[in-house]
Scaffold this motif. Structure first.
Motif, mmCIF file in Angstrom:
data_model
loop_
_atom_site.group_PDB
_atom_site.id
_atom_site.type_symbol
_atom_site.label_atom_id
_atom_site.label_comp_id
_atom_site.label_asym_id
_atom_site.label_seq_id
_atom_site.Cartn_x
_atom_site.Cartn_y
_atom_site.Cartn_z
ATOM 1 N N TYR A 270 0.589 -1.354 0.038
ATOM 2 C CA TYR A 270 0.065 -0.597 -0.252
ATOM 3 C C TYR A 270 0.780 1.481 0.041
ATOM 4 O O TYR A 270 0.857 2.391 -0.707
ATOM 5 N N ARG A 271 1.853 1.556 0.632
ATOM 6 C CA ARG A 271 2.587 2.433 1.122
ATOM 7 C C ARG A 271 3.699 2.696 -0.349
ATOM 8 O O ARG A 271 3.321 3.956 -0.531
ATOM 9 N N GLU A 272 3.942 1.744 -0.398
ATOM 10 C CA GLU A 272 5.023 1.807 -2.092
ATOM 11 C C GLU A 272 3.813 2.295 -3.017
ATOM 12 O O GLU A 272 4.242 3.343 -4.181
ATOM 13 N N MET A 273 2.749 1.833 -3.604
ATOM 14 C CA MET A 273 1.260 2.182 -4.110
ATOM 15 C C MET A 273 1.354 3.618 -4.311
ATOM 16 O O MET A 273 0.781 4.178 -5.512
ATOM 17 N N LEU A 274 0.457 3.856 -3.073
ATOM 18 C CA LEU A 274 0.667 5.429 -2.577
ATOM 19 C C LEU A 274 1.498 6.259 -1.795
ATOM 20 O O LEU A 274 0.926 7.174 -2.782
ATOM 21 N N GLN A 275 2.455 6.145 -2.251
ATOM 22 C CA GLN A 275 3.768 6.893 -2.060
ATOM 23 C C GLN A 275 3.436 8.779 -3.322
ATOM 24 O O GLN A 275 3.926 9.480 -3.243
ATOM 25 N N PRO A 276 3.384 8.034 -4.420
ATOM 26 C CA PRO A 276 3.105 9.289 -5.609
ATOM 27 C C PRO A 276 2.172 10.350 -4.571
ATOM 28 O O PRO A 276 2.182 11.400 -5.636
ATOM 29 N N LEU A 277 0.780 9.882 -4.653
ATOM 30 C CA LEU A 277 0.471 10.258 -4.199
ATOM 31 C C LEU A 277 0.559 11.547 -2.766
ATOM 32 O O LEU A 277 -0.095 12.572 -2.717
ATOM 33 N N ALA A 278 0.784 10.741 -2.276
ATOM 34 C CA ALA A 278 1.796 11.654 -1.245
ATOM 35 C C ALA A 278 2.480 13.051 -1.232
ATOM 36 O O ALA A 278 3.059 13.777 -1.056
ATOM 37 N N ASP A 279 3.340 12.274 -2.495
ATOM 38 C CA ASP A 279 4.780 12.885 -2.930
ATOM 39 C C ASP A 279 4.236 14.393 -3.391
ATOM 40 O O ASP A 279 4.629 15.598 -3.385
ATOM 41 N N ALA A 280 2.859 13.976 -3.923
ATOM 42 C CA ALA A 280 2.382 15.088 -5.329
ATOM 43 C C ALA A 280 1.734 16.031 -3.680
ATOM 44 O O ALA A 280 0.803 17.116 -3.722
ATOM 45 N N GLY A 281 1.161 15.856 -2.132
ATOM 46 C CA GLY A 281 0.890 16.204 -1.743
ATOM 47 C C GLY A 281 -0.947 16.321 -1.751
ATOM 48 O O GLY A 281 -1.596 16.795 -1.141
ATOM 49 N N VAL A 282 -1.530 14.913 -2.094
ATOM 50 C CA VAL A 282 -2.853 15.147 -2.408
ATOM 51 C C VAL A 282 -3.510 14.391 -1.081
ATOM 52 O O VAL A 282 -4.638 14.464 -0.980
ATOM 53 N N LEU A 283 -2.433 13.802 -0.901
ATOM 54 C CA LEU A 283 -3.768 12.928 0.605
ATOM 55 C C LEU A 283 -2.081 12.731 1.614
ATOM 56 O O LEU A 283 -1.277 12.855 1.439
ATOM 57 N N ASN A 284 -2.731 12.373 2.803
ATOM 58 C CA ASN A 284 -1.391 11.522 3.843
ATOM 59 C C ASN A 284 -1.298 10.325 4.167
ATOM 60 O O ASN A 284 -1.888 9.959 4.229
ATOM 61 N N LEU A 285 -0.515 9.232 4.174
ATOM 62 C CA LEU A 285 -0.121 7.981 4.794
ATOM 63 C C LEU A 285 0.725 8.089 6.010
ATOM 64 O O LEU A 285 0.822 9.012 7.034
ATOM 65 N N PRO A 286 0.363 6.662 7.171
ATOM 66 C CA PRO A 286 0.589 6.932 8.103
ATOM 67 C C PRO A 286 1.999 7.024 8.206
ATOM 68 O O PRO A 286 2.561 6.847 7.839
ATOM 69 N N PHE A 287 2.703 7.722 9.635
ATOM 70 C CA PHE A 287 3.723 7.526 10.757
ATOM 71 C C PHE A 287 3.869 7.046 11.914
ATOM 72 O O PHE A 287 3.395 6.629 12.035
#
Length: 383
Positions: A270-287
């Motif tokens: 999940y983190r690998e697949m969704l990291q581009p969205l986080a990098d683009a500032g679209v959403l946040n992932l778990p910390f």
């Protein structure tokens, strides 16, 4: 692997390894299916060994483990107990039942955990306990919390319902405070359907806990041969789970590494697949802070706001993907308004709770399913 675009992806499927049936059958064959049978003892010993805890007691739920902790902390009417508002109702209920006033403190936006920097300002002469909740199996800042508890002579009750096999600075969650409470509900990493456990660090509290758990009797001493008959000696209730439930859990504990590795694989994908969205500032992932080892209990994303989250939930539902948000902050609920107060400013509790969306994560979730879910989220955001 299959990749059925029409397949419904459940939000949760209870863990099942295949050995549960044989253990349940064995428990029945032993003609001892009530509490504290062979499998209850096996599970208790496993928990004690893996958490380095003097005593671990299986309970009928994490709720009951919390209730036992509240009694053992000698919470009285008028006492105050500090906890986050972003938690399940049982965290508060256990202390409300003892007549306590709940003092809610804001959370950290990065981990969704109790903000340790805000606790001391909420402490009064009536404060008796702090209840950190390890959200998503990621530890609260326990070093700071323990220091405050020591300074102000307070008890620490860890709500580690989601924290089995997770740790803080190498120490298992649930084994750090005075008491730790686990959940083995069907939504947790390791399950017995309904169930929980209470971890006790102070050996002097073990006998009190046994009496409390056994309806207020000294039955445990009787079975150890310490008394020739058992009787009612104090307040108590019935917190023992069936040994049939414990037999199911034993299969899970035996297979801890299998379940852990499977869930962690999905979490990392999940983190690998969704990291581009986080990098683009679209959403946040778990910390996950340094020093914390989580257990892949949950993978969540944070949308920009409540409206966007609602739209994403609706979109994923049309794609056959079940998702869920989480707690409604307790301080805004009718019971929360009655039994507690929010100390300080609600900067993050409500705001962050309205952004958070949990994705399917369970033992047996396939790689192609994680990829499909992640792909649909990217599609929603046009990425």
């Amino acid at each position: 692997m299959t990749n059925n675009i029409n397949e419904m992806i459940d939000f949760n499927i209870p863990p099942f390894l295949g050995t549960e049936f044989s253990y349940i059958q064995d428990a029945i064959g032993r003609k001892k299916i009530s509490g504290d049978g062979e499998y209850t003892k096996r599970c208790s010993r496993w928990l004690e060994s893996h958490t380095h805890t003097p005593r671990a007691m299986l309970t009928t739920s994490c709720t009951h483990a919390l209730e036992m902790a509240a009694v053992l902390c000698e919470i009285q009417p008028g006492d105050e107990v500090i906890m986050p508002s972003y938690t399940f109702v049982s965290t508060a209920d256990a202390f409300v039942l003892r007549g306590a006033k709940i003092v809610f403190v804001d959370i950290r936006p990065d981990t969704m955990n109790l903000d340790e920097k805000l606790i001391e300002d909420a402490i009064t002469e009536k404060t008796r306990a702090i209840v950190p909740v390890h959200y998503a199996g990621v530890a609260c800042e326990m070093r700071a919390i323990l220091a405050l508890a020591k300074k102000h002579h307070l008890k620490v009750v860890e709500d580690a319902a989601q924290g089995v096999t997770a740790s803080y600075e190498g120490q298992p969650l649930g084994s750090i405070g005075d008491f730790g409470c686990y959940s083995f509900h069907e939504t947790k990493n390791y399950s017995m359907g309904e169930g929980g456990a209470l971890l006790i660090q102070d050996k002097s509290q073990i006998e009190n806990a046994e009496i409390l758990r056994e309806k207020g009797t000294n039955r445990s001493r009787y079975f150890r041969g310490q008394v020739d008959k058992y009787t009612w000696v104090a307040y108590g209730s019935s917190y023992l789970p069936s040994d049939i439930n414990a037999a199911y859990l034993w299969a899970q504990l035996e297979g801890v590494e299998t379940i852990f590795n499977d869930r962690m694989k999905s979490w990392k994908l999940y983190r690998e697949m969704l990291q581009p969205l986080a990098d683009a500032g679209v959403l946040n992932l778990p910390f996950v802070p340094d020093g914390c080892s989580h257990n892949a209990h949950m993978f969540y994303i944070k949308c920009r706001n409540l409206e966007e989250r609602s739209a994403l939930i609706a979109f994923l539902k049309t794609q056959g993907i079940q998702t869920a948000f989480h707690y409604i902050p307790l301080h805004s609920s009718p019971a929360g308004l009655k039994f507690g107060i929010f100390h300080g400013e609600d900067r993050y509790t409500t705001k962050e709770s309205e952004r958070l969306l949990r994705l399917p994560l369970y033992y047996g979730l396939r790689e192609d399913q994680v990829e499909r879910i992640s792909g649909k989220i990217k599609e929603f955001y046009h990425m």
